[in-house]
Design an enzyme around this catalytic site. Structure first.
Site, PDB file in Angstrom:
ATOM      1  N   LYS A 143     -14.177   1.392  10.374  1.00  0.00           N
ATOM      2  CA  LYS A 143     -13.121   2.153  11.039  1.00  0.00           C
ATOM      3  C   LYS A 143     -13.557   2.610  12.430  1.00  0.00           C
ATOM      4  CE  LYS A 143      -9.712   2.343   7.977  1.00  0.00           C
ATOM      5  NZ  LYS A 143      -8.332   1.909   8.301  1.00  0.00           N
ATOM      6  N   GLY A 158       0.803  -1.211   0.000  1.00  0.00           N
ATOM      7  CA  GLY A 158       0.000   0.000   0.000  1.00  0.00           C
ATOM      8  C   GLY A 158       0.838   1.263   0.000  1.00  0.00           C
ATOM      9  N   TYR A 172     -17.526   1.443   5.067  1.00  0.00           N
ATOM     10  CA  TYR A 172     -16.112   1.705   5.337  1.00  0.00           C
ATOM     11  C   TYR A 172     -15.961   2.503   6.629  1.00  0.00           C
ATOM     12  CZ  TYR A 172     -11.414   3.658   4.727  1.00  0.00           C
ATOM     13  OH  TYR A 172     -10.113   4.036   4.913  1.00  0.00           O
ATOM     14  N   LEU A 227       0.638   3.880   1.955  1.00  0.00           N
ATOM     15  CA  LEU A 227       1.055   4.338   3.273  1.00  0.00           C
ATOM     16  C   LEU A 227       2.176   3.469   3.833  1.00  0.00           C
ATOM     17  CD1 LEU A 227       0.472   6.511   5.340  1.00  0.00           C
ATOM     18  CD2 LEU A 227      -1.250   5.013   6.366  1.00  0.00           C
ATOM     19  N   ASP A 276      -0.471 -11.508   8.500  1.00  0.00           N
ATOM     20  CA  ASP A 276      -1.891 -11.303   8.205  1.00  0.00           C
ATOM     21  C   ASP A 276      -2.519 -10.762   9.483  1.00  0.00           C
ATOM     22  OD1 ASP A 276      -4.573 -11.353   7.673  1.00  0.00           O
ATOM     23  OD2 ASP A 276      -4.642 -13.448   7.033  1.00  0.00           O
ATOM     24  N   ILE A 277      -2.807  -9.468   9.502  1.00  0.00           N
ATOM     25  CA  ILE A 277      -3.246  -8.848  10.752  1.00  0.00           C
ATOM     26  C   ILE A 277      -4.578  -9.403  11.245  1.00  0.00           C
ATOM     27  CG2 ILE A 277      -1.983  -6.725  10.271  1.00  0.00           C
ATOM     28  CD1 ILE A 277      -4.658  -5.410   9.543  1.00  0.00           C
TER      29      ILE A 277
END
Length: 741
Positions: free
Chosen positions: A585, A466, A581, A468, A492-493
């Protein structure tokens, strides 16, 4: 303070005291005065002194500045501020080291070249001492040699001289004023002590210019030599002072008959204090070219040219002790750099001071300088650019926020050795990328600098594919931060076992979670994957990081808000997401802080940057340059975020040990359409093909809040949007953003 080092380390070895100081310069440029005390807000906050005392330091370099207190003469002096601050310091048991002139030239009715300056400063000094006879330590004039150079040789400050005679007049005036001021002070406080500061470095050179380096290395002592009464006809600089600077021999010899040696020699040392001179002009930029009337040479920072780093302040302390045999103190320790390098610089200086003390040097203290940060030293205080360098405290926003420097200061004040995971890395002045010029080997090896740490623990970064994650890895390289960038196959979080295994294997001190599901519109029909990556993953990371005592930073979004506000949302605003989304979050924020209260949750918005060709600004400019229609919402207000600034800010906060929810953006509340216009203006691109439109026209699957600009209640600020756009577009897409040194 009279007894010398009073603190002992955990091993019982003596260590210096820790002092502190607030950057307080009031300098004059033309007809304008620039006050650091005003810029930092210190003038308005007496509570700053309580925060400073909370660090555990023993003494404070306290400004009682002539230009501030008595700009219109002693009869009209305003003493309230001074009286209140000195009284509070006394209540806090902090020893003040009172400074009367700090790179200043006095009120408007005098100057560094005015014959009346010494007597007028002495009168002011006597008035200060008469009001506060309990004060024992004074610095009547800070860094007289440095100020004489900046005001009399380099033309930066008033009276903007660029010649030897003006330099000498400014130096003579300040040193004479110091002698007379101490006489006046001692009439009220016979035991008053002079702490005389100046910048101490060293000049290195090619063999051909050894004579010039030798001259420079004599000149660096001149203010102390004058005060000690050491400048007579046998002094190495006598001929230069009389023949080239037009000094009256009687003026020079006045100091031999009126010596006022410092009770403590205050040494200020910066990474730029050591210079290298080279006659091979073609190796260096024209801005560094100069000469001595005999031959031309370049004068550059030694750290940028020497193949091996110099020994730093340690050898300089030995030189000063051998020369004067007077008690020493390091009276300014500060570095404009990312936070980890500020810590490395302070730790390295402290360890060098401890080593000097062990070797027999009477070293009294190390001073954490610019406790509240400083403004516009990047241009040597010649302009007001709004350029802020944090110190032990961050003051943007009007309140004090302790940084990692403050925490290290507390360690040192308590006699503990400096400790932080980032100390295992090398400061930028030690790394190969410090070199801006062809490296030069010196004929004699420099003494080694003290090592600040050994154990290496990395920062673990998720999201290797990604924007970021790659940005974090890139900037960690620039900042000398040990790190590991992992892709999903390595971590793999959303898999607790994978998280546990990765942390056990890498043993990081911190984790940056830059992984996640970012397709806002596709999330409306992909609930399971969105929540797995955006909610479950951060929650698993938080639980494991809390278990292992690992710092964590993870990211959220402005889309946790519903847009009902019409002013920027602060961190404590209630969340009310409008889409899947945003909901993922918002739930992640809750779980992360529930499982790891020490985690840092960063809400941010509308990324743009130099390393992602698919961001809004890059796409807008490509279309506008080609004359192709570009549609942008005119009814959605966001706060854009420049990715390199975001990464630098997050790393600073991570090093600082901050936690909770933080909003980090480049500030401005702006619509997408206006953002395209502003970027086009900076890029000097026409906007004829820009098509502002309502968001409904774009037919997006996910609802967006009409207003989701982010503000912050924290004492922290990123650069402005205009500044970020200028840097981003000036670099060109794909170029690297330099880390601030």
């Amino acid at each position: 303070m009279e007894r010398g080092p009073a603190t002992r380390s955990g091993t019982g070895a003596p260590v210096p005291e820790l002092w502190g100081g607030v950057e307080c310069t009031i300098n004059r440029v033309g007809e304008d005065y620039f006050s650091q005390l005003e810029r930092s807000g210190h003038l308005q906050r007496i509570t700053d002194l309580d925060a400073i005392a909370g660090l555990g330091i023993r003494a404070v370099r306290q400004p009682v500045l002539w230009e501030q207190v008595a700009p219109d003469g002693l009869p009209r002096a305003g003493w309230d501020w001074v009286d209140q601050r000195l009284l509070r310091l006394r209540e806090l048991a902090l020893e003040p080291i009172v400074g009367l002139v700090h790179h200043g030239s006095g009120p408007r009715d005098t100057s560094l070249v005015a014959p009346c300056f010494p007597e007028k400063l002495a009168a002011y000094a006597g008035a200060v001492a008469a009001r506060h006879p309990w004060v024992r330590y004074y610095t009547p004039v800070n860094e007289p040699l440095t100020t004489a150079r900046f005001s009399g040789l380099y033309g930066h400050w008033y009276p903007h001289g660029r010649d030897g005679p003006t330099f000498w007049r400014a130096l003579y005036t300040q040193c004479r004023a110091t002698v007379l001021a101490m006489r006046a002070i001692r009439r009220s406080q016979p035991a008053a002590r002079l702490v005389q500061t100046d910048d101490l470095g060293r000049t290195w050179s090619t063999p051909r210019l050894a004579y010039q380096a030798d001259f420079n290395n004599h000149l660096r002592w001149l203010s102390w030599d004058l005060l000690c009464g050491r400048v007579d006809r046998s002094h190495a600089l006598w001929g230069w002072l009389v023949d080239c600077c037009g000094a009256d021999p009687d003026e020079v010899l006045w100091f031999t008959g009126n010596p006022c040696p410092p009770d403590i020699v205050g040494i200020n040392h910066y990474v730029t204090s050591e210079r290298f001179i080279d006659e091979r002009l073609e190796r260096y930029p024209a801005s560094s070219h100069g000469g001595n009337g005999r031959e031309r040479y370049a004068d550059v920072e030694a750290v940028r040219a020497l193949a091996s780093p110099t020994g730093g302040i340690g050898p300089l302390l030995q030189e000063a002790w051998a020369r004067y045999r007077l008690p020493l103190a390091i009276t300014e320790v500060h570095l404009h750099a990312p936070r980890e390098d500020q810590l490395r610089w302070l730790a390295e200086t402290w360890l060098a001071a401890c080593a000097a003390l062990r070797s027999g040097v009477d070293l009294r203290a190390v001073t954490v300088w610019a406790l509240l940060g400083s403004h516009d030293w990047h241009c040597l205080l010649t302009r007001c650019d709004g350029h802020y360098e944090p110190g032990a405290f961050e003051v943007r926003g009007g309140t004090l926020r302790p940084t990692a420097v403050a925490r290290m200061a507390s360690q040192l004040a308590a006699g503990r050795p400096p400790a932080h995971p980032v100390l295992s890395g090398a400061g930028w002045w030690r790394r190969p990328d410090r070199l801006l010029h062809p490296p030069v080997e010196l004929p004699v090896a420099c003494p080694p600098r003290p090592a600040t740490g050994e154990h290496r623990a990395p920062i673990l970064i998720t999201g290797a594919t990604g924007t970021l994650g790659r940005a974090f890895a890139r900037i960690c390289v620039e900042r000398g931060l040990d790190h590991r960038l992992l892709h999903r196959g390595e971590l793999d979080i959303a898999d607790p076992a994978s998280v546990r295994e990765a942390l056990a294997h890498h043993r990081p001190w911190a984790v940056v979670n830059a992984a996640g599901y970012v397709r806002v519109d596709e999330a409306e029909n992909d609930h399971a994957r969105c929540f797995r990556e955006n909610t479950d993953g951060p929650a698993h990371l938080a639980a494991e990081c809390a278990r292992t005592g690992t710092a964590l930073v993870t990211f959220s979004t402005d889309l946790v808000f519903d847009g009902a506000h019409r002013e920027p949302y602060l961190e404590d605003a209630a969340v009310a997401p409008l889409n899947v989304y945003g909901l993922s979050k918002a739930r992640a924020e809750e779980l992360v802080l529930e499982r790891h209260p020490g985690a840092l949750v960063v809400r941010t918005s509308a990324f743009f940057g130099p390393w992602d060709r698919h961001n809004f600004i890059t796409c807008a400019l490509q279309a506008l340059r080609a004359g192709e229609p570009f549609h942008a919402a005119s009814d959605l207000t966001i706060s854009p975020t420049y990715v390199p600034d975001l990464v630098h800010a997050c790393l600073d906060l991570l090093v600082d040990g901050e936690s909770g929810v933080w909003h980090l953006t480049n500030g401005d509340a702006i619509t997408w359409a206006d953002l395209a216009r502003r970027a086009a203006k900076v890029a000097r691109t026409g906007t004829a093909s820009l098509r502002p439109c309502p968001v409904a026209h774009l037919r997006l699957a996910a609802r967006r809040p009409g207003y989701s600009a982010l503000g912050s209640g924290h004492a922290f600020a990123m650069p402005t949007l205009d500044d970020a756009l200028a840097r981003c577009l000036g670099m060109g897409e794909g170029a690297a953003a330099p880390a601030p040194h």
